[in-house]
Design a protein around this motif. Structure first.
Motif, mmCIF file in Angstrom:
data_model
loop_
_atom_site.group_PDB
_atom_site.id
_atom_site.type_symbol
_atom_site.label_atom_id
_atom_site.label_comp_id
_atom_site.label_asym_id
_atom_site.label_seq_id
_atom_site.Cartn_x
_atom_site.Cartn_y
_atom_site.Cartn_z
ATOM 1 N N ALA A 11 39.258 -6.862 19.778
ATOM 2 C CA ALA A 11 38.272 -7.253 20.782
ATOM 3 C C ALA A 11 37.298 -6.111 21.052
ATOM 4 C CB ALA A 11 38.969 -7.670 22.072
ATOM 5 N N LEU A 12 37.810 -4.883 21.122
ATOM 6 C CA LEU A 12 36.944 -3.721 21.354
ATOM 7 C C LEU A 12 35.950 -3.547 20.215
ATOM 8 C CD1 LEU A 12 36.194 -1.207 22.987
ATOM 9 C CD2 LEU A 12 37.958 0.019 21.710
ATOM 10 N N VAL A 13 36.416 -3.678 18.987
ATOM 11 C CA VAL A 13 35.513 -3.560 17.836
ATOM 12 C C VAL A 13 34.477 -4.678 17.866
ATOM 13 C CG1 VAL A 13 35.385 -3.705 15.312
ATOM 14 C CG2 VAL A 13 37.139 -2.313 16.409
ATOM 15 N N GLY A 14 34.883 -5.878 18.219
ATOM 16 C CA GLY A 14 33.935 -6.991 18.322
ATOM 17 C C GLY A 14 32.861 -6.726 19.368
ATOM 18 N N VAL A 15 33.261 -6.184 20.500
ATOM 19 C CA VAL A 15 32.292 -5.848 21.556
ATOM 20 C C VAL A 15 31.346 -4.760 21.070
ATOM 21 C CG1 VAL A 15 32.057 -4.798 23.835
ATOM 22 C CG2 VAL A 15 33.733 -6.603 23.464
ATOM 23 N N LEU A 16 31.877 -3.752 20.397
ATOM 24 C CA LEU A 16 31.020 -2.678 19.876
ATOM 25 C C LEU A 16 30.013 -3.220 18.857
ATOM 26 C CD1 LEU A 16 33.554 0.263 19.485
ATOM 27 C CD2 LEU A 16 31.707 0.050 21.150
ATOM 28 N N TYR A 17 30.460 -4.108 17.990
ATOM 29 C CA TYR A 17 29.545 -4.720 17.017
ATOM 30 C C TYR A 17 28.442 -5.481 17.746
ATOM 31 C CZ TYR A 17 31.873 -3.953 12.497
ATOM 32 O OH TYR A 17 32.366 -3.408 11.347
#
Length: 48
Positions: A11-17
């Protein structure tokens, strides 16, 4: 507990993307199958 860490990391990587507006390097179906493979692989390794 490991599944919660994996979910939060994803989820964190998705938000960063989304914030950086980077296009995902793989099409969504390919990415989902890859994630499924990692979860299944981890489950099988723990069973052995």
């Amino acid at each position: 507990m490991a599944y919660v860490h994996m979910l939060l990391t994803g989820a964190l990587v998705g938000v960063l993307y989304a914030v950086v507006r980077v296009k995902a390097p793989t099409p969504p179906p390919v990415a989902l199958f890859g994630l499924l493979g990692m979860v299944v692989g981890q489950t099988v390794m723990r069973a052995l």
